[in-house]
Design an enzyme around this catalytic site. Sequence first.
Site, PDB file in Angstrom:
ATOM      1  N   ASP A 323      52.132  13.934  32.886  1.00 23.11           N
ATOM      2  CA  ASP A 323      52.415  14.596  31.610  1.00 23.11           C
ATOM      3  C   ASP A 323      53.832  14.205  31.206  1.00 23.11           C
ATOM      4  OD1 ASP A 323      54.156  15.954  33.247  1.00 23.11           O
ATOM      5  OD2 ASP A 323      53.329  17.935  32.889  1.00 23.11           O
ATOM      6  N   ASP A 325      57.435  16.141  30.138  1.00 19.71           N
ATOM      7  CA  ASP A 325      58.071  17.459  30.106  1.00 19.71           C
ATOM      8  C   ASP A 325      59.374  17.398  29.305  1.00 19.71           C
ATOM      9  OD1 ASP A 325      56.284  18.569  32.328  1.00 19.71           O
ATOM     10  OD2 ASP A 325      57.248  16.892  33.365  1.00 19.71           O
ATOM     11  N   ASP A 408      54.487  19.206  28.003  1.00 19.08           N
ATOM     12  CA  ASP A 408      55.024  20.551  28.247  1.00 19.08           C
ATOM     13  C   ASP A 408      56.360  20.691  27.535  1.00 19.08           C
ATOM     14  OD1 ASP A 408      52.908  21.129  29.905  1.00 19.08           O
ATOM     15  OD2 ASP A 408      54.030  20.878  31.779  1.00 19.08           O
TER      16      ASP A 408
HETATM   17  P1  UTP Z   1      55.421  18.277  36.948  1.00 10.33           P
HETATM   18  O1  UTP Z   1      54.219  18.964  37.498  1.00 10.33           O
HETATM   19  O2  UTP Z   1      55.365  17.808  35.559  1.00 10.33           O
HETATM   20  O3  UTP Z   1      55.741  17.084  37.938  1.00 10.33           O
HETATM   21  O4  UTP Z   1      56.620  19.276  37.150  1.00 10.33           O
HETATM   22  P2  UTP Z   1      56.535  15.730  37.719  1.00 10.33           P
HETATM   23  O5  UTP Z   1      57.549  15.676  38.782  1.00 10.33           O
HETATM   24  O6  UTP Z   1      57.016  15.628  36.306  1.00 10.33           O
HETATM   25  O7  UTP Z   1      55.474  14.627  38.032  1.00 10.33           O
HETATM   26  P3  UTP Z   1      54.272  14.106  37.096  1.00 10.33           P
HETATM   27  O8  UTP Z   1      54.555  12.667  36.864  1.00 10.33           O
HETATM   28  O9  UTP Z   1      54.269  14.879  35.830  1.00 10.33           O
HETATM   29  O10 UTP Z   1      53.040  14.313  37.903  1.00 10.33           O
HETATM   30  C1  UTP Z   1      57.990  18.951  37.008  1.00 10.33           C
HETATM   31  C2  UTP Z   1      58.845  19.987  37.667  1.00 10.33           C
HETATM   32  O11 UTP Z   1      58.792  21.188  36.945  1.00 10.33           O
HETATM   33  C3  UTP Z   1      58.564  22.285  37.769  1.00 10.33           C
HETATM   34  C4  UTP Z   1      57.803  21.722  38.937  1.00 10.33           C
HETATM   35  O12 UTP Z   1      58.025  22.491  40.096  1.00 10.33           O
HETATM   36  C5  UTP Z   1      58.373  20.324  39.068  1.00 10.33           C
HETATM   37  O13 UTP Z   1      59.483  20.347  39.955  1.00 10.33           O
HETATM   38  N1  UTP Z   1      57.753  23.302  37.037  1.00 10.33           N
HETATM   39  C6  UTP Z   1      56.608  22.931  36.411  1.00 10.33           C
HETATM   40  C7  UTP Z   1      58.193  24.584  37.013  1.00 10.33           C
HETATM   41  O14 UTP Z   1      59.249  24.915  37.570  1.00 10.33           O
HETATM   42  N2  UTP Z   1      57.430  25.538  36.359  1.00 10.33           N
HETATM   43  C8  UTP Z   1      56.274  25.219  35.733  1.00 10.33           C
HETATM   44  O15 UTP Z   1      55.618  26.103  35.141  1.00 10.33           O
HETATM   45  C9  UTP Z   1      55.851  23.881  35.767  1.00 10.33           C
HETATM   46 MN    MN Z   2      55.755  16.005  34.612  1.00  9.71          MN
END
Ligand code: UTP
Ligand code: MN
Length: 484
Positions: A323, A325, A408
């Site tokens: 995704d 973020d 996100d």
């Molecule tokens: P992600 O699941 O997006 O992982 O969460 P990522 O590292 O970006 O990897 P990919 O490529 O998308 O798979 C990013 C960070 O945000 C935190 C997660 O713990 C992770 O460290 N997070 C995510 C939160 O703290 N709260 C949430 O509701 C979602």
């Molecule tokens: Mn991510």
Amino acid sequence: MIPLKRRKVSLPVNQQNDTCKFPHVSIFILERKMGASRRAFLTRLGRSKGFLIEEIYSSSITHVVSENNSGDEVQAWLGNQTGQDTSSSVHLLDIRWFTESMDAGQPVIIQDRHILKVKPKPDGDHTAMLLKSYACQRRTPLKHHNSFLTEALEILAQNAEYNDNEGRSVAFRRAASVLKALPRRVRSMEDLRCLPCLGDHSQRVIKEILEDGSSREVESTRQSEQYQAMKALTGIFGVGVRTADRWFREGLRSPDDLIRTGQQLNRAQQAGVQYYDDLQKPVTMAEADVISDIVEKAVHSVLPGAEIQLMGGFRRGKEFGHDVDFIIKTFESGQEDVILAAVIQRFKSQNILLYSDLQESTFDLRQLPTHRFEAMDHFSKCFLIVKLKREPEPDSGAGRDWRAVRVDLLAPPLERFAYALLGWTGSTLFERDLRRFARLERGKLLDNHALYDKATNSFLSADTEEDIFAHLGLEYIEPRQRNA
Ligand code: UTP
Ligand code: MN
């Protein structure tokens, strides 16, 4: 240890080094495993042939002769005697060199077969000693030297997670993470000496891969029906391990099975199944850039002064993600509560919104600190699926000119920005260890909202991530080195 009495077998004066013919060869015969009387015999023999043989080891010795000892044993003995690394200054020789020299009546040229082999100190030794046990104390780059081991360990970690065994899963992830931080490829178990976080099970797996090229446990896990089905089912947006496990037990294996059997799905899962193929395809950095522009324009159309920043894997330098973020930085209190709804509205009017789940803020500092570390944070956020324009695929006929992408958005209050950014940048293991480090090593409670000092019962404010690392007495680790 040999009793002192036996060790000090002194030689009669007339047999000492008075007729030395080879002054540049100063021999020390190791008594270890040889015994005092044989040593005395060999010493007498050598001296009678004009060899210089010393009874006490000193820095003037050039040749150390021993019988039935390995090079490492002799090295260790010398190290104990001198307290120094003597490996480069003396010849460590097998008794064969000595007896051949006796036969020849002079020191023979040292051949390979005479030399006691000493295992080289592993290259990684120096750094291995320095590897700290918390991931937040280490620099972990995205590209490293040990993916042939870490991928295997991460399969076992993933499988443990599918089996609801979090402890085991974290143990494998920690082991993998330590290997990611190593500056070199692991070539033998010796390279792993002194490394933290490598449990027995992980070591067994590593050993097998080093020796046989693969691990049977890893390969059978990878092939197992449960592993593959859980991977497919948890790969659906909106589906967690619990749900996937229930479906697996009911005989379901794939998103198609869910449709075919008419499973009850919630709104997120429906979207997850509908856009499954698109969402399986990794998002590229180039696509993330395009989405950045779209998000930025939407944010600026509402709040021209607000800023957006990438978080998650892309901020850590990943080239692909599941995704994208973003964190939105608003500068006036209250804006964080309105910005996301406005962005969603704009996406709708642009006809690029496929799914949205807006979660209003429930943030209240008075309810902190929280002791539930893995709890979701309380900030305003939204989980979206948006359309991203792309060239239609040639073989998809009149196919659509967009693909679905997960996005996100997070909008924390300004004074919480640094904590939110740090918490969402990951990696998940890095975050976990930051919190654990804060709690166990510093008596502080860290989460996505705040850092609380138990000693003073107060929250510590932070404008930047650097401030937070400083509060924790940790060296700052840049996002690209947080790929633990
Ligand atoms: P992600 O699941 O997006 O992982 O969460 P990522 O590292 O970006 O990897 P990919 O490529 O998308 O798979 C990013 C960070 O945000 C935190 C997660 O713990 C992770 O460290 N997070 C995510 C939160 O703290 N709260 C949430 O509701 C979602
Ligand atoms: Mn991510």
